[in-house]
Design a protein around this motif. Structure first.
Motif, short mmCIF file in Angstrom:
data_model
loop_
_atom_site.label_atom_id
_atom_site.label_comp_id
_atom_site.label_asym_id
_atom_site.label_seq_id
_atom_site.Cartn_x
_atom_site.Cartn_y
_atom_site.Cartn_z
N LEU A 74 6.63 -5.88 -4.24
CA LEU A 74 6.25 -4.98 -4.16
C LEU A 74 6.78 -4.24 -2.89
O LEU A 74 6.62 -4.97 -1.87
CB LEU A 74 4.58 -3.96 -3.58
N ILE A 76 8.49 -1.62 0.25
CA ILE A 76 8.40 0.00 0.59
C ILE A 76 9.31 0.62 1.59
O ILE A 76 9.32 0.30 2.27
CB ILE A 76 7.11 0.03 1.50
N GLU A 79 10.57 7.07 3.78
CA GLU A 79 11.36 8.18 2.93
C GLU A 79 12.20 9.56 3.35
O GLU A 79 12.37 10.48 3.39
CB GLU A 79 10.08 8.49 1.78
N TRP A 106 8.39 -3.40 -8.07
CA TRP A 106 7.31 -2.73 -7.47
C TRP A 106 8.46 -1.94 -5.52
O TRP A 106 8.55 -2.59 -5.25
CB TRP A 106 6.66 -2.52 -7.45
N ALA A 108 8.68 1.43 -3.37
CA ALA A 108 7.77 2.16 -3.44
C ALA A 108 9.07 3.69 -2.81
O ALA A 108 9.13 3.11 -1.56
CB ALA A 108 7.39 1.97 -2.34
N GLY A 109 9.28 3.97 -3.21
CA GLY A 109 10.06 5.36 -2.44
C GLY A 109 11.24 5.25 -3.62
O GLY A 109 11.83 4.46 -3.79
N LEU A 132 7.75 3.66 -7.89
CA LEU A 132 6.77 4.03 -7.18
C LEU A 132 6.72 4.86 -6.34
O LEU A 132 7.53 5.25 -5.80
CB LEU A 132 5.46 3.24 -7.27
N GLY A 134 6.49 6.52 -2.99
CA GLY A 134 6.99 6.99 -1.60
C GLY A 134 5.71 8.02 -0.55
O GLY A 134 5.91 9.23 -1.22
N CYS A 135 5.97 7.89 0.55
CA CYS A 135 4.84 8.41 1.49
C CYS A 135 6.07 8.97 2.88
O CYS A 135 6.49 8.03 3.37
CB CYS A 135 3.80 7.44 1.65
N VAL A 144 -0.27 8.89 -3.09
CA VAL A 144 0.52 8.07 -3.42
C VAL A 144 -0.28 6.54 -3.03
O VAL A 144 -0.01 5.48 -4.23
CB VAL A 144 1.51 7.55 -2.15
N TRP A 148 -0.43 3.76 -6.12
CA TRP A 148 -0.29 1.43 -6.09
C TRP A 148 -1.60 1.73 -6.31
O TRP A 148 -1.51 0.52 -7.25
CB TRP A 148 -0.24 1.88 -4.74
#
Length: 190
Positions: A74, A76, A79, A106, A108-109, A132, A134-135, A144, A148
Motif C-alpha cells: 500500500l 499512499i 492528492e 496498491w 492510493a491516489g 485505490l 486517495g484522500c 476512502v 481500503w
C-alpha cells in the motif's frame, strides 16, 4: 476628547474581536458535531479491520506456498499540491518493488498512479496494480478508508498462493520505510 475617541476605537475593536472569536467557536462546534456523527461509522470500520487482522494473523488462514517475498504494498500518495516531488519519489521506489516477483501494488491516489505511469521505463516487468482512492480532505476519509478495507477483505478472499501480507511503503525524514500492516506485527490479538 482624544481619550474618548481612543476608548471608542478600542471598544469597537473589542466588539469585532468578540465576533471573530464567536465565529471561530461556532466553526469548532460544527466540526465537533460532524465528527461525533461520523464516530459510529469509524467504530464499525475499526471493528472490521480488527477482525481482518485476527483472521490474517491466524496461521491456518495463510496460503500454502505463499513465500515471504509475496507482498501487497500500500503506497499512499499526496492528492493535493505543494508536496514537491513526494509522489515522484514514491513512484521511483515502485519500480524497484515491481521488479521483484510476487509483489502486488496498491496505489492510493490518482496523482501517485499518474506519477508512477509517467516514471515507468518501457518494457518494465508488470506487477499486479490496483489504484485505490486517495484522500485529499478530512471529508473524504470515511469513504476512502471504506474502499481500503474492502480491498483488504478482497485480499483475504484471494486463492491460495496469492500474497496476503500487506505492507505500507512510506517516506519520512529517514527516507523510504516499509511497515507491515496485515497481519498486524506482534502477537495476535485474542
Amino acid at each position: 476628547m482624544g481619550a474618548q475617541l481612543q476608548l471608542r476605537e478600542r471598544a469597537t475593536l473589542l466588539g469585532d474581536l468578540r465576533q471573530i472569536v464567536q465565529a471561530m467557536k461556532n466553526l469548532a462546534m460544527a466540526e465537533l458535531q460532524r465528527l461525533q456523527r461520523s464516530q459510529p461509522a469509524l467504530a464499525e470500520a475499526q471493528t472490521t479491520l480488527e477482525a481482518a487482522w485476527v483472521q490474517l494473523a491466524d496461521p491456518a488462514a495463510r496460503p500454502e506456498g505463499g513465500g515471504a517475498e509475496d507482498r501487497i504494498w500500500l503506497v499512499i500518495g499526496a492528492e493535493r499540491g505543494f508536496c514537491g516531488a513526494f509522489n515522484a519519489h514514491l513512484a521511483d521506489a515502485l519500480s524497484t518493488l515491481q521488479a521483484r516477483p510476487g509483489q502486488t501494488l496498491w496505489l492510493a491516489g490518482q496523482r501517485l498512479a499518474d506519477a508512477w505511469q509517467a516514471s515507468r521505463p518501457a518494457g518494465a516487468p508488470e506487477a499486479p496494480v490496483r489504484v485505490l482512492p486517495g484522500c485529499g480532505a478530512l471529508d473524504e476519509a470515511e469513504p476512502v478508508l471504506a474502499a481500503w478495507l474492502q480491498a483488504a477483505g478482497e485480499a483475504m478472499a484471494l486463492p491460495a498462493g496469492a500474497p496476503r501480507t500487506v505492507w505500507l511503503l512510506s517516506t519520512g525524514a529517514a527516507g523510504l520505510q516499509a511497515q507491515r500492516l496485515l497481519p498486524a506485527p506482534g502477537a495476535a490479538r485474542p
